[in-house]
Scaffold this motif. Structure first.
Motif, short mmCIF file in Angstrom:
data_model
loop_
_atom_site.label_atom_id
_atom_site.label_comp_id
_atom_site.label_asym_id
_atom_site.label_seq_id
_atom_site.Cartn_x
_atom_site.Cartn_y
_atom_site.Cartn_z
N ARG A 13 0.56 -1.24 0.00
CA ARG A 13 -0.02 -0.11 -0.04
C ARG A 13 0.81 1.16 0.06
NH1 ARG A 13 -3.48 -3.21 4.31
NH2 ARG A 13 -5.34 -3.92 2.95
N GLU A 14 1.92 1.20 0.77
CA GLU A 14 3.00 2.48 0.71
C GLU A 14 3.46 2.84 -0.50
OE1 GLU A 14 7.15 3.80 2.98
OE2 GLU A 14 6.12 1.81 3.59
N THR A 62 -0.25 -2.95 -6.97
CA THR A 62 -1.29 -3.66 -7.26
C THR A 62 -0.88 -5.06 -7.13
OG1 THR A 62 -2.42 -2.01 -8.60
CG2 THR A 62 -3.25 -4.07 -8.75
N LEU A 92 -5.45 -7.47 -0.52
CA LEU A 92 -4.95 -6.79 -1.71
C LEU A 92 -5.27 -7.51 -3.12
CD1 LEU A 92 -1.27 -7.12 -0.41
CD2 LEU A 92 -2.67 -5.21 -0.15
#
Length: 311
Positions: A82-83, A87, A111
């Motif tokens: 996420r940071e 994807t 995710l």
């Protein structure tokens, strides 16, 4: 962010000209996450911020004393993804692990991505379906996974060209994944000063492992190799990135000077002295289901089986 391992480099003869080039696609960016409890390394492989990624061999935390699971290790991986605005495209298993639980279903929920393994997982499912008397809950067709890779099957991780390489010997279903210029070897090789994986699990074979490793070591010498585990000697800390050249010149079990006959004699004798992995009974029955736990029983609790006097 996890601490990156040092690269081990050592001069060695060049790989045969027939080997597949490791530099035909952009260099892969590799972020390792070392779990000291199981000595397992999870990798996030990507090509830069905002790109798609593959996650290799994710770990779900498990306390065998209490039977409790937790997601601390997997959450570190998810936080990195996420940071960096990645994807998740693939959740890649090199094999059905006997030393940790897979966190692939949890990360898929968090995710996205497809859970994949080699097509020979069917053989492993068939063996352990009998061991654990799993009946209809595991039909041994690999359908628990989203994708089953064939040997030499090509795929992509964004701009990174990738392929699956069948490397049996530790188990019949082991895969290595070449993604860009990096190869994730699973349980075939360890760091040069540690050697090779055991071959005494059902369907394992030392002759087969030797040939699988030679296939990997036919890649160009500069090819980066990433280990699934590290069991370091007291003289160093955990390390899990090396090269084909370093393995060919320095692997204590499988360097270029070791013949198949010598390796098989050594590996067979060594395997006779090894205890079973601490988590083999709980973990394998989960991992052949793509990391999914058994369904809850009528009291809402999930249970794992421990076969008595069966192994």
């Amino acid at each position: 962010m996890s601490e990156s391992a040092p690269v081990v480099t050592c001069a060695a003869p060049n790989a045969p000209a027939t080997a597949t080039s490791a530099t035909s696609t952009p260099a892969a960016l590799v972020e390792p996450f070392f779990d000291p409890v199981t000595s397992t390394v999870t990798y996030v492989v990507h090509s830069g911020r905002g790109s798609v990624c593959a996650i290799v061999d994710p770990v779900l935390d498990y306390d065998p004393k209490s039977g409790r699971t937790s997601t601390e290790s997997a959450d570190r991986v998810a936080a990195f993804v996420r940071e960096h605005a990645l994807t998740a495209q693939w959740l890649l298993e090199t094999h059905a692990h006997a030393d940790h639980f897979s966190a692939a279903p949890y990360l898929k929920q968090q995710l996205g991505g497809k859970i994949a393994i080699g097509e020979h997982i069917r053989n492993v499912q068939g063996v352990f379906r009998t061991v654990f008397n799993l009946g209809a809950t595991v039909v041994a067709d690999g359908s628990e996974f989203d994708h089953l890779f064939k040997d030499e099957e090509r795929f992509e991780v964004g701009p990174l060209e990738a392929r699956a390489i069948h490397v049996p010997g530790h188990t019949p279903a082991d895969l290595a994944y070449q993604i860009g210029d990096a190869v994730f070897v699973g349980d075939t090789l360890f760091m040069p000063d540690v050697g090779s994986a055991r071959c005494d699990f059902p369907g394992g074979d030392a002759h087969t492992l030797y040939r699988s490793v030679r296939r990997l070591l036919a890649l160009p010498g500069e090819t980066r190799l990433f280990m699934c585990h590290d069991y370091p000697p007291e003289s160093r800390g955990p390390s899990f990135e090396t090269t084909v050249s370093a393995q060919r010149s320095g692997n204590i079990h499988l360097n270029d000077g070791v013949t198949e006959e010598v390796f098989v004699q050594m590996r067979t004798a060594r395997d006779r002295t090894l205890a079973m992995p601490n988590l083999i009974l709980p973990s394998i029955q989960v991992n052949i289901r793509a990391g999914r736990m058994p369904e809850p029983e009528d009291n809402g609790v999930r249970y794992l089986k421990i076969p008595l006097n069966a192994l």
